[in-house]
Scaffold this motif. Structure first.
Motif, mmCIF file in Angstrom:
data_model
loop_
_atom_site.group_PDB
_atom_site.id
_atom_site.type_symbol
_atom_site.label_atom_id
_atom_site.label_comp_id
_atom_site.label_asym_id
_atom_site.label_seq_id
_atom_site.Cartn_x
_atom_site.Cartn_y
_atom_site.Cartn_z
ATOM 1 N N LYS A 286 0.821 -1.211 0.000
ATOM 2 C CA LYS A 286 0.000 0.000 0.000
ATOM 3 C C LYS A 286 0.853 1.258 0.000
ATOM 4 O O LYS A 286 0.433 2.307 -0.509
ATOM 5 N N LEU A 287 2.056 1.176 0.557
ATOM 6 C CA LEU A 287 2.971 2.314 0.510
ATOM 7 C C LEU A 287 3.393 2.597 -0.931
ATOM 8 O O LEU A 287 3.506 3.759 -1.339
ATOM 9 N N ILE A 288 3.616 1.543 -1.705
ATOM 10 C CA ILE A 288 3.911 1.712 -3.134
ATOM 11 C C ILE A 288 2.698 2.280 -3.849
ATOM 12 O O ILE A 288 2.798 3.213 -4.654
ATOM 13 N N ARG A 289 1.539 1.712 -3.560
ATOM 14 C CA ARG A 289 0.297 2.147 -4.218
ATOM 15 C C ARG A 289 0.031 3.628 -3.981
ATOM 16 O O ARG A 289 -0.419 4.336 -4.888
ATOM 17 N N ARG A 290 0.324 4.106 -2.771
ATOM 18 C CA ARG A 290 0.066 5.507 -2.439
ATOM 19 C C ARG A 290 1.214 6.432 -2.852
ATOM 20 O O ARG A 290 1.117 7.641 -2.676
ATOM 21 N N GLY A 291 2.302 5.888 -3.369
ATOM 22 C CA GLY A 291 3.439 6.723 -3.749
ATOM 23 C C GLY A 291 4.157 7.301 -2.551
ATOM 24 O O GLY A 291 4.575 8.461 -2.550
ATOM 25 N N GLY A 292 4.329 6.485 -1.518
ATOM 26 C CA GLY A 292 4.922 6.952 -0.271
ATOM 27 C C GLY A 292 6.433 7.038 -0.301
ATOM 28 O O GLY A 292 7.090 6.673 -1.284
ATOM 29 N N MET A 293 6.980 7.537 0.783
ATOM 30 C CA MET A 293 8.425 7.652 0.969
ATOM 31 C C MET A 293 8.833 6.744 2.120
ATOM 32 O O MET A 293 8.104 6.585 3.103
ATOM 33 N N VAL A 294 10.012 6.157 2.008
ATOM 34 C CA VAL A 294 10.571 5.320 3.069
ATOM 35 C C VAL A 294 11.770 6.043 3.672
ATOM 36 O O VAL A 294 12.657 6.497 2.948
ATOM 37 N N LEU A 295 11.774 6.149 5.001
ATOM 38 C CA LEU A 295 12.878 6.768 5.709
ATOM 39 C C LEU A 295 13.679 5.693 6.423
ATOM 40 O O LEU A 295 13.150 4.973 7.262
ATOM 41 N N LEU A 296 14.939 5.557 6.050
ATOM 42 C CA LEU A 296 15.850 4.638 6.730
ATOM 43 C C LEU A 296 16.711 5.464 7.674
ATOM 44 O O LEU A 296 17.534 6.266 7.235
ATOM 45 N N PHE A 297 16.512 5.283 8.968
ATOM 46 C CA PHE A 297 17.188 6.101 9.974
ATOM 47 C C PHE A 297 18.368 5.311 10.523
ATOM 48 O O PHE A 297 18.210 4.453 11.378
ATOM 49 N N GLY A 298 19.555 5.598 10.001
ATOM 50 C CA GLY A 298 20.742 4.885 10.444
ATOM 51 C C GLY A 298 20.771 3.435 9.998
ATOM 52 O O GLY A 298 21.524 2.628 10.536
#
Length: 223
Positions: free
Chosen positions: A80-92
């Motif tokens: 669903k994150l792909i479907r919504r065009g979301g952003m992924v934050l990798l923290f460290g």
């Protein structure tokens, strides 16, 4: 992510746990655990790859996870994150912690599943937030093949292509990834036989599925 264990989910599934979303631990660090403790947090019902969400769309992301036959299918928060065009934050964290790669692979279905999944399926007893009992079916990544996974070779390319932005914090870095753009980029590499598991042979059926999947993701931009 709100995985209830450390180690591999192959080892976790072998122990036949009951996953109770109301009390299952979150073994993904202090930040994830804190978010999961918030009164407004919603947690998906999945025995190995549960996700916690907050915000106005939290129910949308988490409510259907139990319907999939894999942890990363089209009802999962990861897709669903792909479907919504979301952003992924990798923290460290590194690209090898990018769980959404599994949702991209699952879109390819059977032509690709043999590269990543062990043949056995598990039925796991789960309990949702209302106390209802349900059984969730899931498969498991082949543990031997999983050892080969490595996305770090894409780090500089993703920055150059504008798909990932990186910000230094001390000796670590924070990475912000456009997950839909990443999906298209990775699938194009995969069609050339380049995967996070090394070189693979692309069959005609898999090539056709990759092309269809890229087109499907591009169509999302028009919706």
């Amino acid at each position: 992510s709100a995985l209830p264990y450390r180690g591999t989910f192959y080892d976790y599934l072998k122990k036949e746990h009951v996953f109770d979303v109301r009390v299952a631990p979150i073994a993904m660090g202090a930040i994830n655990k804190y978010i999961g403790s918030l009164p407004e947090a919603e947690r998906s019902v999945h025995p190995t790859h549960s996700v916690v969400a907050i915000g106005k769309d939290a129910v949308y992301y988490t409510s259907e996870h139990a319907l999939d036959q894999t942890p990363f299918g089209m009802h999962s928060p990861y897709y669903k994150l792909i479907r919504r065009g979301g952003m992924v934050l990798l923290f460290g964290a590194t690209l090898n912690n990018l769980t959404c790669i599994c949702a991209i692979e699952d879109l390819l279905g059977e032509p690709y599943a043999r590269y990543i999944y062990a043949p056995k399926s598990y039925r796991v007893h789960c309990i949702d937030k209302e106390g209802n009992s349900l059984w969730v079916s899931t498969v498991c990544h082949d543990p031997k093949k999983a050892l080969k996974r490595d996305l770090s070779f894409l780090h500089d390319d993703l920055i150059r292509e504008g798909i990932m932005r990186v910000y230094p914090i001390g000796e670590a870095e924070v990475s912000l990834i456009d997950i839909r753009a990443f999906a298209i980029y990775y699938l194009q590499l995969l069609d050339k036989g380049i995967s996070n598991r090394g070189k693979i042979k692309i069959s005609p059926a898999l090539h056709e599925r990759i092309v269809e999947t890229i087109q499907r993701i591009r169509e999302l931009d028009k919706q």
